[in-house]
Design a protein around this motif. Structure first.
Motif, PDB file in Angstrom:
ATOM      1  N   GLN A   1     -11.237  30.741 -19.369  1.00  0.00           N
ATOM      2  CA  GLN A   1      -9.824  30.407 -19.158  1.00  0.00           C
ATOM      3  C   GLN A   1      -9.291  29.518 -20.274  1.00  0.00           C
ATOM      4  O   GLN A   1      -8.082  29.385 -20.447  1.00  0.00           O
ATOM      5  CB  GLN A   1      -9.631  29.716 -17.801  1.00  0.00           C
ATOM      6  CG  GLN A   1     -10.003  28.237 -17.745  1.00  0.00           C
ATOM      7  CD  GLN A   1     -11.479  28.013 -17.476  1.00  0.00           C
ATOM      8  OE1 GLN A   1     -12.323  28.842 -17.766  1.00  0.00           O
ATOM      9  NE2 GLN A   1     -11.794  26.875 -16.903  1.00  0.00           N
ATOM     10  N   TYR A   2     -10.187  28.906 -21.056  1.00  0.00           N
ATOM     11  CA  TYR A   2      -9.760  28.110 -22.213  1.00  0.00           C
ATOM     12  C   TYR A   2      -9.740  28.977 -23.474  1.00  0.00           C
ATOM     13  O   TYR A   2      -8.709  29.161 -24.115  1.00  0.00           O
ATOM     14  CB  TYR A   2     -10.720  26.942 -22.442  1.00  0.00           C
ATOM     15  CG  TYR A   2     -10.908  26.032 -21.263  1.00  0.00           C
ATOM     16  CD1 TYR A   2      -9.865  25.272 -20.774  1.00  0.00           C
ATOM     17  CD2 TYR A   2     -12.149  25.915 -20.636  1.00  0.00           C
ATOM     18  CE1 TYR A   2     -10.037  24.429 -19.692  1.00  0.00           C
ATOM     19  CE2 TYR A   2     -12.344  25.069 -19.554  1.00  0.00           C
ATOM     20  CZ  TYR A   2     -11.282  24.328 -19.088  1.00  0.00           C
ATOM     21  OH  TYR A   2     -11.461  23.493 -18.016  1.00  0.00           O
ATOM     22  N   VAL A   3     -10.907  29.499 -23.837  1.00  0.00           N
ATOM     23  CA  VAL A   3     -11.049  30.368 -25.009  1.00  0.00           C
ATOM     24  C   VAL A   3     -12.016  31.482 -24.623  1.00  0.00           C
ATOM     25  O   VAL A   3     -13.149  31.211 -24.213  1.00  0.00           O
ATOM     26  CB  VAL A   3     -11.597  29.586 -26.226  1.00  0.00           C
ATOM     27  CG1 VAL A   3     -11.795  30.525 -27.404  1.00  0.00           C
ATOM     28  CG2 VAL A   3     -10.658  28.453 -26.602  1.00  0.00           C
ATOM     29  N   ALA A   4     -11.565  32.712 -24.748  1.00  0.00           N
ATOM     30  CA  ALA A   4     -12.414  33.839 -24.360  1.00  0.00           C
ATOM     31  C   ALA A   4     -13.610  33.938 -25.299  1.00  0.00           C
ATOM     32  O   ALA A   4     -13.446  33.854 -26.515  1.00  0.00           O
ATOM     33  CB  ALA A   4     -11.614  35.142 -24.388  1.00  0.00           C
ATOM     34  N   PRO A   5     -14.825  34.117 -24.785  1.00  0.00           N
ATOM     35  CA  PRO A   5     -15.997  34.304 -25.648  1.00  0.00           C
ATOM     36  C   PRO A   5     -16.043  35.721 -26.187  1.00  0.00           C
ATOM     37  O   PRO A   5     -15.159  36.536 -25.920  1.00  0.00           O
ATOM     38  CB  PRO A   5     -17.167  34.020 -24.695  1.00  0.00           C
ATOM     39  CG  PRO A   5     -16.652  34.448 -23.359  1.00  0.00           C
ATOM     40  CD  PRO A   5     -15.170  34.148 -23.364  1.00  0.00           C
ATOM     41  N   GLN A   6     -17.089  36.043 -26.942  1.00  0.00           N
ATOM     42  CA  GLN A   6     -17.215  37.403 -27.461  1.00  0.00           C
ATOM     43  C   GLN A   6     -17.234  38.421 -26.319  1.00  0.00           C
ATOM     44  O   GLN A   6     -16.606  39.468 -26.410  1.00  0.00           O
ATOM     45  CB  GLN A   6     -18.490  37.547 -28.291  1.00  0.00           C
ATOM     46  CG  GLN A   6     -18.642  38.948 -28.859  1.00  0.00           C
ATOM     47  CD  GLN A   6     -19.918  39.138 -29.642  1.00  0.00           C
ATOM     48  OE1 GLN A   6     -19.931  39.815 -30.659  1.00  0.00           O
ATOM     49  NE2 GLN A   6     -20.988  38.556 -29.202  1.00  0.00           N
ATOM     50  N   ALA A   7     -17.958  38.117 -25.231  1.00  0.00           N
ATOM     51  CA  ALA A   7     -17.928  38.929 -24.004  1.00  0.00           C
ATOM     52  C   ALA A   7     -18.280  40.383 -24.236  1.00  0.00           C
ATOM     53  O   ALA A   7     -17.737  41.269 -23.575  1.00  0.00           O
ATOM     54  CB  ALA A   7     -16.556  38.812 -23.323  1.00  0.00           C
ATOM     55  N   ALA A   8     -19.158  40.662 -25.198  1.00  0.00           N
ATOM     56  CA  ALA A   8     -19.608  42.023 -25.470  1.00  0.00           C
ATOM     57  C   ALA A   8     -21.103  42.113 -25.202  1.00  0.00           C
ATOM     58  O   ALA A   8     -21.858  41.194 -25.553  1.00  0.00           O
ATOM     59  CB  ALA A   8     -19.301  42.415 -26.913  1.00  0.00           C
ATOM     60  N   VAL A   9     -21.520  43.210 -24.585  1.00  0.00           N
ATOM     61  CA  VAL A   9     -22.922  43.390 -24.214  1.00  0.00           C
ATOM     62  C   VAL A   9     -23.338  44.804 -24.600  1.00  0.00           C
ATOM     63  O   VAL A   9     -22.651  45.771 -24.270  1.00  0.00           O
ATOM     64  CB  VAL A   9     -23.139  43.182 -22.691  1.00  0.00           C
ATOM     65  CG1 VAL A   9     -24.610  43.374 -22.336  1.00  0.00           C
ATOM     66  CG2 VAL A   9     -22.651  41.811 -22.261  1.00  0.00           C
ATOM     67  N   GLN A  10     -24.466  44.921 -25.285  1.00  0.00           N
ATOM     68  CA  GLN A  10     -25.045  46.225 -25.574  1.00  0.00           C
ATOM     69  C   GLN A  10     -26.006  46.595 -24.449  1.00  0.00           C
ATOM     70  O   GLN A  10     -26.895  45.840 -24.102  1.00  0.00           O
ATOM     71  CB  GLN A  10     -25.794  46.191 -26.913  1.00  0.00           C
ATOM     72  CG  GLN A  10     -24.908  45.897 -28.120  1.00  0.00           C
ATOM     73  CD  GLN A  10     -23.917  46.992 -28.402  1.00  0.00           C
ATOM     74  OE1 GLN A  10     -24.202  48.173 -28.194  1.00  0.00           O
ATOM     75  NE2 GLN A  10     -22.732  46.623 -28.880  1.00  0.00           N
ATOM     76  N   GLY A  11     -25.814  47.762 -23.871  1.00  0.00           N
ATOM     77  CA  GLY A  11     -26.722  48.219 -22.823  1.00  0.00           C
ATOM     78  C   GLY A  11     -26.595  47.443 -21.526  1.00  0.00           C
ATOM     79  O   GLY A  11     -27.602  47.036 -20.937  1.00  0.00           O
TER      80      GLY A  11
END
Length: 988
Positions: free
Chosen positions: A545-555
């Motif tokens: 809610q402050y700063v979105a992280p990378q939030a990407a996941v492989q598999g």
């Protein structure tokens, strides 16, 4: 409806790219431009790209050649590949076709392949799509370090061989006429190790017009913007919990009108506008007649003139205002529903009277309101029940916000139709707090929210079972410097929702949440009454809610229980409907799905509806219709966000400690953005969309790293007003410098140590015995609340057996606390403050000994127990430090997703809170989980009133202790923070 938000440069690029094919039957490329042309494709081995650029070292035709260098791991399959591809103009596969590419490689085995399109053969695995096959042209066999021309040999024989293979595969005689090549492919896998290739002098032709693919969109048609209105209007009906327009179910996607051009909102995919009652009539007519919007007028409830006479008719003034509003909005027959705005339980009588009056004047259309509490009461007069909360840039993390949405769904279980507001802007009060001005006064600095945060909130609202969505707005939604990236994100979201509407109209039962292979990703499972079920993985990691992280996941892997027999999984995006059949595995717990690439959110549908007029066919048509616009929006979104991050990063490089990998992340982002733009120009919408999305990940890594560095030494991210967003971090570092050089004055808050004026026993004494301290008790639920001063002995803890070391001072930019250091402990006096909330005991006749009392409520509508400090006064603009000790007691053990969990504050997403009147509840330190004694530091600026109050609150079932509350001013002229120093012009 116009589907894109195209830019003039993008259109010019598309025209320029198309010119060579029209002017020359042979397509050539000598790789002498400024950018690379081959695009990274699929692989089934681990391939690390070391370089991809234009090189002058080995060029067959001056000045440059394209250079690719990979580090390859050993393959585990018989056919291993690492593809790079080159989109070509359509080249008919006839005996006249020729193709060649000069290759220089350090190892033998590099292959030149091509993708052949058979436009008259349907792909059996992808409805409404032409069949494609990858065929081998030639293999690099020259000695290492030499140039070799790889060519297409005997194209007629190649086509005949493909026809024979297809005859065996398809069990019939395939029609391979009009086959053509649309891309050349390099397979760079030559075995484990390093492969380095240089590419030059590509030719393919003749190229020209070919038969359209099945999955190419038909010539554009004028799309209806909604059911056509006639002299009698269009029937808007609400029955059995479903909203229909002209007999067709409708999922409202509306935005609050804030001055954004109506054409831009229509292009972004909204089907409705929320209009204030004072909107000019000319705007209403334009919205209805020219853009075919449905309107949701915001009409405040009538006043309560006589509480003792609820049957009293409306006053003449109220009746006149209500009739005028209804007449104004009904003039164009564009009203979808009437909305009464935000209401609380105490507004029930006013709401009921207003609903009766509206329905008497307009019995057809439903009435809505944005309900904060009192859901059980409002479900009777209201047809549509709205839910709202603005969690961005507050201390309510998105996981807790999701719990809050679920609790509201439980409370609103009697409502027939619920919808939710989605936050897309900084509220006016927060804009004034952060920038000393209102949105109407303008702002020169970039500000949020991030588009990624809007995406997460939207999917959380859908996961809560919402049957409609409203989006807040500010005047900057179309401003390229301040808000256009938010509008582009909303355009993408609107089309994703449009594709999922057939399922969202038919939701049934409760939403089930399951875990995934990544602890930050939770999956909402929504079941429908017909044709499928929907699984939505959503990133709910801390601090988003402050700063979105990378939030990407492989598999990413998750398991969906009770999938209907025969239902296959499909990933739905605006650019493709992708089968996950080969990423599916049946387990004892259910159907396990692996998403090869997850980014923030996803929509996976299980369905067996593959009929020609079924769900899958409809989605394929939507992809063809929306794909080009989605690719354009994704590219423009990535470009806008890149520019915005660069502006703030340039300022942070002057103020903040350096991030060593910042340059690497920015270069990676820019590189992927350019690849996306090239793919879009070559009409490869799928790759353009995906690569644009990937280009945002390095930006999120940078923003998150800057934010984590800034808040590392704070007790919680809301400790300063400027530490809640990436875009306000320059102000945070200016404040940190000022506070470092300032002197802290004496505590100005009396009796913050909660020492009682007289002896007490274990039951405690009222807080109000302290000078100026007050208690606030608000509850709609049956609870027992207590705010007492109790002996400190009951809150003393046993310390862990660790070496005691003096902890560093809590200050911005102070050294990071080391985990091996025992945290500081409070010096408790005789008494401390204790807040307790518990369910009210229920008297139930016990017929059998084994009968249990009723379970504790899962959600509370409104419970707020607070102790307010007396006001302390300072000159406006003074910075103060507020400190407090707090401890939350452990609650009972509960099972969450099958795991025993130690609870803290229950039935509330907010838990225990410490906040002040300068920044408000949004910046509160929220403590929902059990904790040992913990010291909090808040840094606040005294408002124009010159008053500061501290509030200690409890919002759910549980017990919390407080002690030693202080308010200390910072002394010194160094604390003056002129707006010019912060990169912002003075307000006029």
């Amino acid at each position: 409806m116009r589907r894109g938000l195209p830019t003039i440069p993008a259109l010019l690029l598309a025209v320029v790219f198309a010119l060579p094919a029209a002017a020359d039957e042979i397509h050539r490329n000598d790789f002498s431009g400024k950018t690379t042309h081959f695009i990274k494709g699929d692989d089934n081995v681990k391939a690390e790209e070391k370089a991809h650029d234009l090189s002058t070292d080995r060029s067959r035709s001056l000045p440059t050649s394209e250079h690719i260098k990979l580090n390859l791991q050993a393959g585990k399959k018989e056919a291993n590949y690492a593809y790079y591809y080159y989109p070509t103009p359509p080249a008919p596969l006839t005996e006249d076709l020729s193709a060649e590419l000069w290759v220089h490689s350090n190892v033998a085995g590099v292959q030149l392949l091509a993708r052949v399109v058979f436009p008259k053969i349907r792909n059996p695995k992808q409805i409404d799509e032409s069949l494609t096959r990858v065929v081998l042209f030639d293999t690099y066999k020259a000695p290492a370090g030499g140039w070799q021309k790889l060519v297409l040999k005997r194209p007629a024989d190649l086509l005949q061989a493909q026809k024979q293979a297809l005859r065996l595969d398809l069990k019939g005689d395939p029609d391979v006429t009009d086959a053509y090549i649309d891309r050349l492919i390099l397979n760079l896998y030559t075995g484990p190790g390093e492969v380095e290739v240089f590419l030059d002098n590509l030719e393919i032709g003749p190229v020209g017009a070919v038969a359209p693919r099945m999955d190419q969109p038909a010539p554009p048609k004028v799309k209806e913007k909604g059911p056509a209105r006639t002299e009698r209007g269009v029937a808007v009906d609400f029955a059995r919990g479903r909203l229909t327009v002209g007999g067709v179910p409708m999922f409202p996607r509306f935005i609050r009108y804030a001055g954004t051009p109506l054409g831009a909102l229509r292009d972004a995919g909204f089907n409705g506008l929320y209009m204030p009652v004072d909107t000019p009539s000319a705007v209403l007519e334009d919205a209805i007649d020219n853009y075919q919007f449905w309107l949701i007028p915001g009409i405040p409830p009538v006043s309560e003139t006589n509480p003792d006479r609820p049957d009293q008719p409306l006053t003449a003034r109220d009746a006149e205002a209500l009739v005028a509003a209804i007449r104004k909005f009904r003039s164009g027959d564009g009203v979808l529903a009437w909305d009464l705005g935000p209401v609380r339980s105490e507004d029930y009588r006013r709401v009921s009277r207003t609903v009766e009056a509206i329905r008497a004047a307009d019995p057809r259309r439903p009435v809505s309101a944005d309900v904060w509490d009192g859901f059980g009461r409002f479900a009777i007069p209201l047809q549509l029940v709205g839910i709202h909360r603005e969690p961005l840039f507050t201390t309510l993390d998105l996981d807790r916000y999701g719990q809050w949405m679920t609790q509201r769904r439980i409370l609103a279980s009697g409502a027939r139709f619920t919808w939710a507001w989605v936050q897309t802007q900084i509220p006016e009060w927060q804009m004034r707090l952060l920038y000393d001005r209102t949105p109407a006064e303008g702002c020169a600095e970039p500000f949020g929210p991030q588009p990624e945060q809007i995406r997460l909130l939207t999917y959380l609202a859908l996961a809560a079972g919402s049957k409609g969505l409203g989006f807040t707005a500010d005047p900057y939604m179309a401003d390229p410097r301040l808000g256009r990236e938010r509008l582009l994100q909303l355009a993408l979201l609107n089309h994703e929702i449009e594709m999922l509407e057939p399922l969202l109209h038919n939701l049934t039962g409760d939403v089930l949440w399951v875990t995934s292979s990544n602890p930050s990703v939770k999956v909402a499972i929504l079941r429908t009454t017909s044709r499928g079920m929907l699984a939505m993985p959503i990133w709910l990691g801390g601090g988003a809610q402050y700063v979105a992280p990378q939030a990407a996941v492989q598999g990413l892997t998750f398991t969906v229980p009770l999938v209907p027999d025969g239902a296959e999984p499909w990933e739905i995006t605006p650019v493709r409907v992708h089968s996950l059949q080969y990423q599916m595995r049946i387990t004892a717990e259910g159907t396990q799905i692996t998403l090869p690439e997850f980014d923030q959110t996803a929509a996976v549908v299980f369905t067996s509806d593959n009929a020609p007029d079924g769900l899958l066919a409809a989605w394929q048509r939507k992809v063809h219709e929306l794909g080009p616009a989605a690719a354009a929006w994704a590219c423009e979104l990535a470009e806008e966000e890149f520019k915005k991050v660069m502006r703030t990063q340039a300022r942070l490089e002057e103020l903040a400690p350096p991030i060593e990998t910042a340059g690497l992340w920015l270069r990676e982002s820019e590189k992927r953005l350019r690849e996306a733009q090239r793919a879009r120009v070559s009409h490869n919408e799928e790759f353009a969309y995906l690569e644009a999305i990937r280009s945002l990940r390095p930006l999120r890594l940078l923003m998150r790293a800057q934010w984590e560095q800034a808040v590392r030494t704070l007790d919680y991210p809301g400790a300063t007003p400027y530490s809640v967003s990436f875009y306000t971090l320059p102000r945070h570092w200016e404040l940190a410098r000022a506070l470092q050089s300032a002197t802290v004055g004496e505590n100005a808050l009396p009796d913050g140590d909660f020492e009682a004026a007289r002896p007490t026993d274990r039951r405690g004494i009222p807080v109000t015995t302290l000078r100026g301290w007050t208690v606030q008790e608000v509850a709609l639920d049956d609870v027992v609340m207590s705010a007492r001063l109790v002996p400190s002995a009951e809150a003393v803890e046993k310390l862990p057996e660790k070496k005691r070391t003096r902890a560093p001072q809590y200050e911005p930019t102070s050294p990071l606390h080391r985990p091996e250091i025992v945290p500081p402990q409070p010096t408790l006096g005789e008494t401390i403050l204790k807040l307790t909330v518990a369910p009210k005991p229920v008297s139930v006749p016990v017929k059998k000994k084994e009968e249990k009392p009723p379970p504790e409520p899962q959600a509370l509508e409104r419970v707020f127990l607070a102790v307010n400090s007396p006001a302390v006064r300072f000159p406006p603009g003074t910075w103060v430090r507020i400190t407090c000790w707090v401890r939350v007691l452990p609650g009972p053990m509960m099972t969450v997703n099958g795991v025993p969990t130690q609870t803290g504050i229950r039935a509330s997403a907010d838990g225990a809170m410490v906040f002040d009147t300068t920044a408000g509840e949004a910046y509160a330190a929220r403590i929902p989980d059990p904790t040992s004694w913990r010291k909090l530091h808040l840094y606040r600026k005294v408002p124009e009133s010159g008053e500061v109050r501290v509030r200690l609150a409890l919002t759910g079932f549980g017990t919390v202790y407080f002690d030693d509350v202080r308010v200390e001013p910072y002394l010194g002229s160094e604390l003056k923070l002129p707006t010019e120093m912060l990169g912002m012009p003075k307000a006029k």
